[in-house]
Design an enzyme around this catalytic site. Structure first.
Site, mmCIF file in Angstrom:
data_model
loop_
_atom_site.group_PDB
_atom_site.id
_atom_site.type_symbol
_atom_site.label_atom_id
_atom_site.label_comp_id
_atom_site.label_asym_id
_atom_site.label_seq_id
_atom_site.Cartn_x
_atom_site.Cartn_y
_atom_site.Cartn_z
ATOM 1 N N GLY B 152 0.808 -1.141 -0.166
ATOM 2 C CA GLY B 152 0.096 -0.037 0.031
ATOM 3 C C GLY B 152 0.927 1.417 -0.056
ATOM 4 O O GLY B 152 2.068 1.239 0.313
ATOM 5 N N CYS B 153 0.309 2.461 -0.572
ATOM 6 C CA CYS B 153 1.029 3.590 -0.698
ATOM 7 C C CYS B 153 1.371 4.145 0.811
ATOM 8 O O CYS B 153 2.676 4.462 1.160
ATOM 9 C CB CYS B 153 0.461 4.705 -1.454
ATOM 10 N N TYR B 154 0.545 4.254 1.714
ATOM 11 C CA TYR B 154 0.965 4.569 3.142
ATOM 12 C C TYR B 154 1.710 3.606 3.592
ATOM 13 O O TYR B 154 2.843 4.154 4.343
ATOM 14 C CB TYR B 154 -0.225 4.643 4.084
#
Lengths: 350, 350, 350, 350
Positions: B152-154
């Site tokens: 995921g980006c986070y």
């Protein structure tokens, strides 16, 4: 085979954009970057943090001799008008080829400089020798040039849609051309000025320099059109980059879609960076930003007597650094798009 | 030698970004793009006008059989969680390698899916087989994977600065990690929703899903950290792309600059996409956007007991499409940065 | 003395802006707010969080009978065209005065509705009775109206600078008027649409509906000008609010600064919301946003044959809610600026 | 009855915002506006075009004697720290009451000025006499003050949520308070600086001055909290106005929703500008911008040991000009909200 190049004036927005392209260009080796005194000795990656880990180049103050000693083949100048005006003759005297992104060698008539640029031009011979670098129109002359005057950003956005209309005689003689242009803020440079602060620009929009902007005589020179019949009104958009021009013309007689389509196809079929959208779709900044494309679309009035033409470019790329590299490619016998395309699966039928 | 690839879910923001990289990647041949039913039959260049003249590909509805017939080597999935969950087993059964950008194969424990994703996981065997695609940490396992769960980006923005701290034992056990993250809007996808309208986002800023965001268990799984001691608060920035995370930790004893510097250098010296800024400079979105870099910086409190760590990435590139291609490169024995670098004059001393 | 009013269609941007003015207006009591079914029963402060602690009003579904029972004097409609078209006759039959912010009663000719609005108009008698609510031009008729068709936002921005020119005969007959307008996104309403997402609008700019926008016939009707000689091109700005129009005209003979100044002063001297900047300064959105002002400026070409006129308004205030309240003031014998001015130290000499 | 007031430092953003409120305030008469030398003699409407036709005031250079001669009751100072530091003693010696929006009289300990503000404080007696103008907490003392040190914008956003927690003993002693704040650009003033240009700020986000920002000691002074246990990290948002602070605390024992709700209600029930959202809704800039409200919300971790508190204000209003007027109201025996509310239909049950 890589040509040695230098970028002079690397601390501004077009300098950064140019350097990004130069660094990935397969036929260039960047041997020097130069900037104003204040940035001398700094790493470009400290001036432009996005270049960290991509280059270890260090800025020198602009110095023609040093470039000659480094055997630079071509110097790109992203310097202010006055600086280019001084540097170009020195660089050429030392045998370098020059691509100048300023306006200092765009107007052929030296007498135009005092009223439009505020200085007396000291190198009228070079004005004659300079080739106006509108890549799609002057490819042959650019190929043999040693001084290219890279076009202004607004000029590029106006000339690409207007030249086919004017040269084909579609525009009614003596009528008024109106060019309502809107540009992002990087067109105004990176100097700190109150009116360019985020809090002044965001959620704002305004015209500036209507009629009196110095790209007007440049456009008229290339169109061979009477400046008194050309109305140019630039506006400042709250975006970082991009120019969209909306151009209003009166035709000589009626014109229909097919004629326009045919004329534009004829002029630009061999030029991949010009995308003709016709009347089916409309140009927009997001389709061209971060690319060297110029999108052109239009709409006709019902009676076919008048037309509205739209063009969109990235002011920093097709309007500055990208076109400069396109001209470099022409000057060095390379395909026009070397170093300038994002994707490689090129459509042949689009 | 080019590998045949397909991009499934091409109409969203990460699909576009991935396709842009795929089209210029020297070792990939994009033989198919797929999208939801509604976009079937459309040219991708009509869905994403910036691809005009760069590709003539046409979207098909997602169809595993067709990909197998086209001899696709690797399929990239930019599809919603539920769609990936269904497609991945089919594609793998047909012998394709898969890089899935959704969250459907990131959590190793199938029991986590109902509470965090709202569906029962039907392929727990694949959860075990999937390799978590944090390129800098799992390079060897990725190299042999046939299913990569792209982070995921986070999660990427949190794990890159936190993993060296946690694995080296610098963090005091039982203390709380706090991750205050700020993301641009493309992280939320391209579906039309009221709260993502320009007029709602511009000049606004707000937290959302504090504590309960589904990237929290993903981060804790990779850190091997108790979710009860991890506080994750995402916020929505009025920018199109980029994530900046501000992370607060309590050290186990005192820590000084040199220790941190040494630890990060040790972990990341061989990884060009991680740029360690130390305490001299601070990360910012503009330095990483449109690139695959992750910038990491920090500040210590005077007493050296606590640290604040900053990381910045482009959520669509290092946080999605770029890391996916980095993983593809690992899976195919290529250098990690093939197709992913803007500039070529790589500094060796930065 | 306070008049009972209702705001119908309160969940959109112009509804919110209107409600904000209504709540602070000293001569209004807001007794009802209405919204589409989906928002029925909700507090307006939940739909628009900035109204928290400022109002406890709850949305009802639109219901003419209920408004009559509540003894509403005037209903403001911020509803879609089709909804206004249905509601207005019912409200008027019940004896309410109506200020309609939609386009449903702006065109006097019922035959214009199918081509421009896509529906057959069912109340042609009301089209005759409706007064076009351009406050500065129709003040007397508005004062006696029971149905005011509040002008379109683009129309307001075009008519205020153009009416003095056309009515004084300064424009050459048979020439083309060109209106190049740029608007913020709230002009397009609050419905969730892909092209209005932050990620689509930010850093973008584009024309839309050139020539065919439905404000063109509205403007021509009020100017009494041939639609075939009016070219209207709207563009979408990446700002939340504001319209700037750039208008190009050919004069009938030469015109000089003094004539223009005199004509505009004559027409607007008594109208505080129209600020005439002349050629000294140029309008910009930031000077008018969040106010009911319309700024007008101009430049002439050197030969005085043509002029460029600029106008700036806040599309939600002078272009919608503010002008609606100005019309309410006229209808109720109040000063035009009641409830509409930020500052009270009014200059008499500016 | 109107009090004569002056606004000194009118050319910046907080000066403009203050003047807008002053001009519409029913109990103020603005008899003088002053600005730096460079703007002396200019009309404020030329410095801030949105004030055209709203005021004919002309800027004088700052001159205490002239204010005294004009019988000014209260002077608002929107001047830089150093200028306030010099002006305040002079104005007070002449008998004026002063509301200073700078930081020059906020810290009670003169010894704090050299390290945090870079100058030796010359009026330590006034530091004792100054009342810290956090309206909701110091109302009684403000009512009798002749010098109000208006709080910093970040400080306001941190103190409003934190004071009830600290004063009620809910926070575990010796634990760390973390305040992760995000501010719009107007907090940095209107001076032209490279890093505040639109092209540098738009699509960007970055931390600055972590730990060392001068609002940290101000917050700790008012909380009576050890600076070594307070971590303050400001960030720059690409918005014009607004601050959102995300605050992380460890409770002394467990805390539940009801306790928090009760404590905040108790402290703020009588204060209409503080809107307690609890855990049901989250603060956001768009709900408070252009108003004097401070919205406060929170979330607890599952075990109730820690809490995350959110506050949102408009940095120019509740964080500067609005709170200054609120303090003026307190000093003059007026209701706190005079001149500060948009709407008048005040909910009693919200």
């Amino acid at each position: 085979m890589r040509f040695k190049v230098a970028v002079v004036g690397v601390s501004g927005y077009s300098g950064l954009e140019l350097l990004k392209i130069v660094l990935r260009h397969p036929a260039m080796e960047c041997v020097a970057v130069m900037a104003a005194e204040a940035n001398g000795g700094k790493r470009v990656a400290d001036i432009h943090p996005r270049l960290r880990a991509l280059t270890s180049l260090i800025c020198d103050p602009a110095d023609p001799e040093r470039l000659a000693l480094s055997k630079v083949d071509t110097a790109f100048l992203c310097t202010p008008n006055e600086v280019s005006h001084e540097l170009v003759p020195k660089l050429m005297a030392l045998g370098l080829r020059v691509i100048d992104l300023s306006g200092s060698f765009r107007l052929r008539n030296a007498a135009s400089y005092p009223p439009w640029y505020g200085f007396e031009h000291m190198a009228p011979d070079l004005l004659e020798r300079a080739v106006y670098g509108l890549s799609e129109w002057n490819a042959e002359r650019i190929a043999h040039a040693d001084l290219v005057a890279n076009p202004g950003c607004y000029s590029t956005s106006a000339l690409i849609p207007l030249l086919p209309l004017v040269q084909s005689g579609m525009i009614a003689p003596g009528t008024d051309l109106i060019c309502d242009s809107k540009s992002g803020v990087t067109g105004a440079g990176r100097g700190p000025r109150l009116e360019m602060l985020f809090a002044e620009v965001s959620e704002n929009f305004r015209p500036y320099s209507p009629i009196t902007h110095r790209h007007a005589p440049e456009i008229c020179q290339e169109l061979d059109w009477d400046l008194n019949h050309f109305t140019f009104v630039p506006h400042l958009l709250p975006v970082t980059r991009g120019i969209l021009s909306t151009i209003y013309v009166c035709f000589h007689g009626r014109v229909d879609e097919d004629q326009l389509e045919a004329e534009y196809r004829r002029r630009y079929a061999q030029h991949r960076f010009i995308r003709i959208l016709g009347s089916a779709r409309l140009p927009e900044l997001s389709a061209v930003n971060h690319s060297n494309f110029c999108d052109v679309g239009w709409r006709l009035t019902c009676d076919g007597r008048r037309g509205i033409f739209f063009s969109a470019i990235d002011n920093l790329i097709k309007g500055a650094a990208g076109q400069a590299v396109q001209n470099f490619n022409l000057m060095h016998g390379l395909a026009q798009d070397v170093g300038l395309v994002e994707g490689m699966d090129v459509a042949t039928d689009d």
